[in-house]
Scaffold this motif. Structure first.
Motif, PDB file in Angstrom:
ATOM      1  N   VAL A  27      -4.501   5.617  -5.422  1.00 27.65           N
ATOM      2  CA  VAL A  27      -5.523   5.540  -4.369  1.00 27.65           C
ATOM      3  C   VAL A  27      -6.844   5.072  -4.973  1.00 27.65           C
ATOM      4  N   THR A  30      -6.468   1.256  -5.573  1.00 24.78           N
ATOM      5  CA  THR A  30      -6.275   0.376  -4.413  1.00 24.78           C
ATOM      6  C   THR A  30      -7.328   0.589  -3.337  1.00 24.78           C
ATOM      7  N   ASP A  32      -6.797   2.307  -0.821  1.00 25.79           N
ATOM      8  CA  ASP A  32      -6.027   2.329   0.423  1.00 25.79           C
ATOM      9  C   ASP A  32      -4.895   3.344   0.272  1.00 25.79           C
ATOM     10  N   GLU A  33      -4.949   4.422   1.050  1.00 24.66           N
ATOM     11  CA  GLU A  33      -3.953   5.489   0.911  1.00 24.66           C
ATOM     12  C   GLU A  33      -2.541   5.023   1.267  1.00 24.66           C
ATOM     13  N   GLU A  34      -2.422   4.182   2.297  1.00 24.08           N
ATOM     14  CA  GLU A  34      -1.094   3.687   2.671  1.00 24.08           C
ATOM     15  C   GLU A  34      -0.506   2.795   1.587  1.00 24.08           C
ATOM     16  N   LYS A  35      -1.324   1.903   1.062  1.00 27.72           N
ATOM     17  CA  LYS A  35      -0.859   1.013  -0.011  1.00 27.72           C
ATOM     18  C   LYS A  35      -0.486   1.847  -1.232  1.00 27.72           C
ATOM     19  N   ALA A  37       0.547   4.948  -1.251  1.00 27.25           N
ATOM     20  CA  ALA A  37       1.791   5.653  -0.960  1.00 27.25           C
ATOM     21  C   ALA A  37       2.997   4.726  -1.127  1.00 27.25           C
ATOM     22  N   ASP A  38       2.854   3.481  -0.698  1.00 26.52           N
ATOM     23  CA  ASP A  38       3.933   2.503  -0.890  1.00 26.52           C
ATOM     24  C   ASP A  38       4.193   2.258  -2.377  1.00 26.52           C
ATOM     25  N   GLN A  41       5.969   5.182  -3.931  1.00 25.16           N
ATOM     26  CA  GLN A  41       7.400   5.149  -3.616  1.00 25.16           C
ATOM     27  C   GLN A  41       8.126   4.172  -4.539  1.00 25.16           C
ATOM     28  N   GLU A  75       1.043  -6.169  -7.496  1.00 23.27           N
ATOM     29  CA  GLU A  75       0.455  -6.137  -6.147  1.00 23.27           C
ATOM     30  C   GLU A  75      -0.754  -7.075  -6.067  1.00 23.27           C
TER      31      GLU A  75
END
Length: 181
Positions: A27, A30, A32-35, A37-38, A41, A75
């Motif tokens: 986090v 990036t 960005d929390e969603e990015k 998290a991806d 994963q 990324e």
């Protein structure tokens, strides 16, 4: 079969211990929390792929961070905006004219130099003969040779600036070329 299970259990326990800090790291990089998290994963999948020897690694935590940094780099590379250039912008008419003019101008300018300076530049720079060998041939020290060569190059630059209309700037020996009229 129990060995694979033991390694998977080892990796899973290690993962659970470090998952929150890895997520914070991603986090922070990036924004960005969603990015993040991806990416987390994907990192988990990479760790799982190495689970058969994960806990035998000298420093599994360092491996996870290195893998996370590699994911961030991947990324970044894939997210970069690629700008397509039109074919006619790849080559301009200015460069070939300038280069061909300089190809004509250099030999003429060399001929305008005194013979000893021309010889130094031709042998050292154009024929790429070793400077020590040239100094020995002239019967002078390498330092004296380098001084003479530097002076000859300076005179060549001055002559090219005048005859070929070359401009120099602070960052490059040749900045611009004015088309000869």
């Amino acid at each position: 079969m129990s060995n694979v299970s033991d390694f998977n259990a080892c990796m899973t326990i290690f993962w659970q211990q470090h998952e929150p800090e890895l997520l914070r790291f991603l986090v922070s990089k990036t924004g960005d929390e969603e990015k993040a998290a991806d990416l987390l994963q994907e990192l988990f999948l990479r760790a799982r792929a190495h689970s058969d020897h994960f806990c035998e690694m000298e420093n599994p935590r360092a491996w996870l961070y290195r893998a996370a940094r590699n994911l961030l780099i991947d990324e970044y590379r894939s997210a970069r905006e690629i700008v397509e250039l039109e074919e006619d912008t790849l080559l301009s008419d200015i460069s070939p004219d300038a280069i061909s003019t300089l190809n004509v101008c250099l030999p003429e300018t060399l001929q305008a130099l005194p013979e000893d300076e021309r010889w130094l530049i031709e042998e050292s720079d154009l024929n790429r003969r070793p400077q020590q060998a040239l100094a020995d041939e002239l019967g002078i020290s390498l330092t004296a040779f380098k001084s003479r060569l530097l002076r000859a190059r300076k005179h060549l630059k001055e002559a090219m600036t005048e005859l070929c209309q070359i401009e120099a700037d602070d960052t490059s020996p040749v900045c611009c070329h004015k088309k000869m009229t």
